[in-house]
Scaffold this motif. Structure first.
Motif, mmCIF file in Angstrom:
data_model
loop_
_atom_site.group_PDB
_atom_site.id
_atom_site.type_symbol
_atom_site.label_atom_id
_atom_site.label_comp_id
_atom_site.label_asym_id
_atom_site.label_seq_id
_atom_site.Cartn_x
_atom_site.Cartn_y
_atom_site.Cartn_z
ATOM 1 N N HIS A 125 -4.781 -3.246 39.872
ATOM 2 C CA HIS A 125 -5.690 -3.348 38.734
ATOM 3 C C HIS A 125 -4.899 -3.240 37.434
ATOM 4 O O HIS A 125 -3.861 -2.584 37.380
ATOM 5 N N THR A 126 -5.408 -3.873 36.387
ATOM 6 C CA THR A 126 -4.621 -3.963 35.152
ATOM 7 C C THR A 126 -4.573 -2.656 34.357
ATOM 8 O O THR A 126 -3.851 -2.583 33.357
ATOM 9 N N ASP A 127 -5.305 -1.623 34.794
ATOM 10 C CA ASP A 127 -5.137 -0.316 34.146
ATOM 11 C C ASP A 127 -3.972 0.461 34.769
ATOM 12 O O ASP A 127 -3.636 1.549 34.304
ATOM 13 N N ASP A 128 -3.335 -0.132 35.770
ATOM 14 C CA ASP A 128 -2.118 0.454 36.334
ATOM 15 C C ASP A 128 -0.958 0.148 35.379
ATOM 16 O O ASP A 128 -0.840 -0.984 34.884
ATOM 17 N N PRO A 129 -0.085 1.154 35.101
ATOM 18 C CA PRO A 129 1.011 0.935 34.139
ATOM 19 C C PRO A 129 1.894 -0.266 34.490
ATOM 20 O O PRO A 129 2.414 -0.940 33.595
ATOM 21 N N SER A 130 2.043 -0.574 35.779
ATOM 22 C CA SER A 130 2.903 -1.696 36.176
ATOM 23 C C SER A 130 2.332 -3.048 35.758
ATOM 24 O O SER A 130 3.027 -4.070 35.822
ATOM 25 N N MET A 131 1.053 -3.059 35.320
ATOM 26 C CA MET A 131 0.417 -4.317 34.938
ATOM 27 C C MET A 131 0.205 -4.411 33.430
ATOM 28 O O MET A 131 -0.625 -5.204 32.950
ATOM 29 N N SER A 132 0.989 -3.645 32.665
ATOM 30 C CA SER A 132 0.792 -3.594 31.207
ATOM 31 C C SER A 132 1.043 -4.945 30.532
ATOM 32 O O SER A 132 0.592 -5.176 29.416
ATOM 33 N N TRP A 133 1.745 -5.850 31.192
ATOM 34 C CA TRP A 133 2.075 -7.164 30.642
ATOM 35 C C TRP A 133 0.896 -8.152 30.679
ATOM 36 O O TRP A 133 0.968 -9.228 30.067
ATOM 37 N N VAL A 134 -0.179 -7.794 31.379
ATOM 38 C CA VAL A 134 -1.302 -8.734 31.551
ATOM 39 C C VAL A 134 -2.093 -8.878 30.250
ATOM 40 O O VAL A 134 -2.394 -7.885 29.591
ATOM 41 N N ARG A 135 -2.424 -10.131 29.883
ATOM 42 C CA ARG A 135 -3.205 -10.372 28.664
ATOM 43 C C ARG A 135 -4.695 -10.574 28.940
ATOM 44 O O ARG A 135 -5.523 -10.244 28.102
#
Lengths: 139, 139, 139
Positions: B70-80
């Motif tokens: 899920h995009t609230d995971d720090p590893s997905m911070s690049w998602v726009r």
């Protein structure tokens, strides 16, 4: 009924060719059938993706860039195939993970895409390329 | 011969609809042909997977949850693309990696699935959804 | 027109069966159509990949070994399906990510593969296996 779509790419990313595909189906005049799309390359793909927010396509491209980085990235030091540049082996990896062929039904003479679906050529190489997608309609 | 399967999902995971597909093929009465399945969405997939141990399906779901968190995971911070919730962009990623269309031969009037193969709708969104899968048989 | 290719694998990796597929298409004598390939297993795949440098196939295999390591690897401690050995659940994961079916157009009686494309059975299990790929030609 067959045709070949020639798609000129401009570096990595998704190129929409839904319009060309719909036009080919319209002209074919087949009421009920299946359209097969097949890409004749091993360093690009054809995908069906959301046709609304362009950020979806950019995020997809970024996801795959992170999944299979260029081979000059330290995480890719295990790669042996390096003769065609740092973007080549990652392109083959993406081409294995993403579709080479797609089959889309035709209902009442129209491509049975969902409301939010578009058809894209996904280029994985850094340089612009001339790509060929074969289209075949079975009645 | 065409039909549309309407599949109600209950959150992320795999829903078996092999029985419905087999029944459609049986009623079509085609001895030799190909069944095309096509899902009209960009946030779920259709997959063929093992029909024996349910842990296989749960592990698959967990693998993809880790591959595209899920995009609230720090590893997905690049998602726009964030406007449709933290599960939406990961759903599009999974829908790119997993099949949108499948082609299964029909032999002697029966779907040529292997002994351990089942046909599943793989839901990637958190909320229950109503999903459409188009089925077409070419004789 | 249907046949079944029986492919004996010798552990993980890609086996070229392009020649057998071309020969089947040649004998079928269909000028314009589509070939469907379908693998009847959930722990191997069929892929189209580069037929030139063998390192491409080895790198592909290594990429997927890293993407879904054996379940005795600490990074796979979350896996529940363990009864069939440490290579089994990773094999199911790879079989979900890579194709179960492929559709390749036939133009002028020949398979419309690109110059650098070959057809491969991608074995994901450690032990040798006997694999079945169903081939169907629609005219």
């Amino acid at each position: 009924m067959q045709t070949i779509f020639n798609i000129q790419t401009r570096g990595p990313g998704l190129s929409d060719f839904t319009g060309e595909v719909r036009e080919f189906v319209r002209r074919a005049g087949v009421a009920t059938g299946v359209l097969t799309l097949f890409v004749q390359h091993t360093s690009c793909s054809i995908v069906i993706q959301e046709n609304a927010d362009p950020d979806v396509r950019r995020d997809l491209q970024e996801f795959f860039r992170r999944l299979a980085p260029h081979t000059d990235d330290p995480s890719m030091s295990w790669v042996r195939h390096r003769t065609e540049g740092p973007d080549d082996m990652p392109a083959h990896i993406k081409a294995a993970v993403l579709p080479t062929s797609l089959s889309i039904p035709i209902i009442d003479g129209k491509l049975a895409l969902g409301t939010w679906q578009g058809v894209y050529l996904f280029e994985h190489r850094d340089e612009p390329q001339s790509r060929r997608v074969v289209a075949h309609i079975s009645g």
